[in-house]
Motif scaffolding. Structure first.
Motif, PDB file in Angstrom:
ATOM      1  N   ASN A   1      30.942   0.093   0.857  1.00  0.00           N
ATOM      2  CA  ASN A   1      29.972   0.960   1.525  1.00  0.00           C
ATOM      3  C   ASN A   1      29.597   0.367   2.882  1.00  0.00           C
ATOM      4  O   ASN A   1      29.613  -0.854   3.053  1.00  0.00           O
ATOM      5  N   PRO A   2      29.207   1.214   3.834  1.00  0.00           N
ATOM      6  CA  PRO A   2      28.732   0.693   5.118  1.00  0.00           C
ATOM      7  C   PRO A   2      27.395  -0.036   4.932  1.00  0.00           C
ATOM      8  O   PRO A   2      26.659   0.229   3.968  1.00  0.00           O
ATOM      9  N   ALA A   3      27.065  -0.918   5.865  1.00  0.00           N
ATOM     10  CA  ALA A   3      25.811  -1.681   5.768  1.00  0.00           C
ATOM     11  C   ALA A   3      24.605  -0.760   5.690  1.00  0.00           C
ATOM     12  O   ALA A   3      23.646  -1.037   4.963  1.00  0.00           O
ATOM     13  N   TRP A   4      24.648   0.368   6.406  1.00  0.00           N
ATOM     14  CA  TRP A   4      23.476   1.247   6.403  1.00  0.00           C
ATOM     15  C   TRP A   4      23.200   1.828   5.015  1.00  0.00           C
ATOM     16  O   TRP A   4      22.063   2.187   4.712  1.00  0.00           O
ATOM     17  N   TYR A   5      24.220   1.897   4.152  1.00  0.00           N
ATOM     18  CA  TYR A   5      24.008   2.372   2.780  1.00  0.00           C
ATOM     19  C   TYR A   5      22.975   1.480   2.076  1.00  0.00           C
ATOM     20  O   TYR A   5      22.024   1.962   1.472  1.00  0.00           O
ATOM     21  N   HIS A   6      23.186   0.178   2.175  1.00  0.00           N
ATOM     22  CA  HIS A   6      22.276  -0.775   1.525  1.00  0.00           C
ATOM     23  C   HIS A   6      20.891  -0.715   2.163  1.00  0.00           C
ATOM     24  O   HIS A   6      19.880  -0.852   1.475  1.00  0.00           O
ATOM     25  N   ASN A   7      20.860  -0.480   3.474  1.00  0.00           N
ATOM     26  CA  ASN A   7      19.578  -0.372   4.169  1.00  0.00           C
ATOM     27  C   ASN A   7      18.794   0.849   3.689  1.00  0.00           C
ATOM     28  O   ASN A   7      17.578   0.762   3.472  1.00  0.00           O
ATOM     29  N   LEU A   8      19.468   1.995   3.519  1.00  0.00           N
ATOM     30  CA  LEU A   8      18.770   3.195   3.043  1.00  0.00           C
ATOM     31  C   LEU A   8      18.289   3.037   1.605  1.00  0.00           C
ATOM     32  O   LEU A   8      17.229   3.547   1.240  1.00  0.00           O
ATOM     33  N   ARG A   9      19.076   2.337   0.793  1.00  0.00           N
ATOM     34  CA  ARG A   9      18.647   2.103  -0.595  1.00  0.00           C
ATOM     35  C   ARG A   9      17.380   1.246  -0.626  1.00  0.00           C
ATOM     36  O   ARG A   9      16.478   1.485  -1.406  1.00  0.00           O
ATOM     37  N   ALA A  10      17.342   0.234   0.240  1.00  0.00           N
ATOM     38  CA  ALA A  10      16.196  -0.680   0.259  1.00  0.00           C
ATOM     39  C   ALA A  10      14.981  -0.078   0.973  1.00  0.00           C
ATOM     40  O   ALA A  10      13.840  -0.352   0.592  1.00  0.00           O
ATOM     41  N   ASN A  11      15.242   0.720   2.018  1.00  0.00           N
ATOM     42  CA  ASN A  11      14.168   1.267   2.850  1.00  0.00           C
ATOM     43  C   ASN A  11      14.452   2.737   3.143  1.00  0.00           C
ATOM     44  O   ASN A  11      14.971   3.071   4.212  1.00  0.00           O
ATOM     45  N   PRO A  12      14.125   3.638   2.216  1.00  0.00           N
ATOM     46  CA  PRO A  12      14.497   5.044   2.381  1.00  0.00           C
ATOM     47  C   PRO A  12      13.646   5.831   3.376  1.00  0.00           C
ATOM     48  O   PRO A  12      14.047   6.917   3.796  1.00  0.00           O
ATOM     49  N   ALA A  13      12.487   5.334   3.764  1.00  0.00           N
ATOM     50  CA  ALA A  13      11.641   6.036   4.734  1.00  0.00           C
ATOM     51  C   ALA A  13      12.064   5.595   6.138  1.00  0.00           C
ATOM     52  O   ALA A  13      11.750   4.484   6.563  1.00  0.00           O
ATOM     53  N   ILE A  14      12.815   6.472   6.815  1.00  0.00           N
ATOM     54  CA  ILE A  14      13.357   6.135   8.131  1.00  0.00           C
ATOM     55  C   ILE A  14      13.112   7.285   9.102  1.00  0.00           C
ATOM     56  O   ILE A  14      12.499   8.282   8.737  1.00  0.00           O
ATOM     57  N   GLU A  15      13.624   7.109  10.312  1.00  0.00           N
ATOM     58  CA  GLU A  15      13.659   8.189  11.284  1.00  0.00           C
ATOM     59  C   GLU A  15      15.108   8.442  11.650  1.00  0.00           C
ATOM     60  O   GLU A  15      15.962   7.549  11.531  1.00  0.00           O
ATOM     61  N   ILE A  16      15.374   9.676  12.065  1.00  0.00           N
ATOM     62  CA  ILE A  16      16.681  10.010  12.612  1.00  0.00           C
ATOM     63  C   ILE A  16      16.468  10.686  13.962  1.00  0.00           C
ATOM     64  O   ILE A  16      15.385  11.219  14.246  1.00  0.00           O
ATOM     65  N   GLU A  17      17.497  10.639  14.789  1.00  0.00           N
ATOM     66  CA  GLU A  17      17.534  11.444  15.997  1.00  0.00           C
ATOM     67  C   GLU A  17      18.595  12.500  15.746  1.00  0.00           C
ATOM     68  O   GLU A  17      19.701  12.184  15.310  1.00  0.00           O
ATOM     69  N   ALA A  18      18.241  13.753  16.003  1.00  0.00           N
ATOM     70  CA  ALA A  18      19.149  14.855  15.723  1.00  0.00           C
ATOM     71  C   ALA A  18      18.930  15.967  16.731  1.00  0.00           C
ATOM     72  O   ALA A  18      17.850  16.093  17.320  1.00  0.00           O
ATOM     73  N   LEU A  19      19.957  16.779  16.899  1.00  0.00           N
ATOM     74  CA  LEU A  19      19.866  17.964  17.746  1.00  0.00           C
ATOM     75  C   LEU A  19      19.202  19.077  16.948  1.00  0.00           C
ATOM     76  O   LEU A  19      19.729  19.511  15.922  1.00  0.00           O
ATOM     77  N   VAL A  20      18.037  19.511  17.396  1.00  0.00           N
ATOM     78  CA  VAL A  20      17.294  20.585  16.745  1.00  0.00           C
ATOM     79  C   VAL A  20      16.855  21.562  17.832  1.00  0.00           C
ATOM     80  O   VAL A  20      16.169  21.165  18.779  1.00  0.00           O
TER      81      VAL A  20
END
Length: 127
Positions: free
Chosen positions: A56-75
């Protein structure tokens, strides 16, 4: 950053690209991870494919450990920062979710042929 300046259009994935602001599972530091975001009625889905590699990519483990995040997206034509909660799709719902993603972007279906792992999918739900 080209993503922000082009309003999310100048990159390989075009307007589907989102930037995860994942929080390091070990370091606690914020990492910016460009990934493909698949819009759905609950927000976005992201795939921890790492191109079909065995791990798995490193960010997978990061999301499992810290699921409250921000994203930047086109809206609505603008790049916005959205607070989200990342939830891994359960084994029972995984096939339907992954099939929908592969139908939208067929190369993701090919990633399954490269690895023995069940490639994780996360639902990113705005909070």
């Amino acid at each position: 950053m080209t993503f922000r300046n082009s309003k999310g259009t100048e990159n390989y994935w075009g307007p589907k690209l989102i930037i995860l602001h994942s929080i390091g599972a070990k370091s606690g530091e914020t990492h910016l991870n460009p990934v493909v975001g698949f819009r759905n009625e609950r927000g976005w889905r992201v795939v921890a494919s790492k191109g079909g590699t065995p791990e798995n990519p490193a960010w997978y483990h990061n999301l499992r450990a810290n699921p409250a995040i921000e994203i930047e997206a086109l809206v609505d034509g603008e790049i916005v920062t959205v607070p989200v909660t990342a939830t891994e799709i359960s084994a029972g719902e995984w096939r339907e979710a992954y099939d929908a993603i592969a139908a939208e972007e067929p190369q993701f279906g090919g990633y399954l042929e490269k690895t023995d792992r069940r490639i994780p999918v996360f639902q990113l739900t705005p909070r």
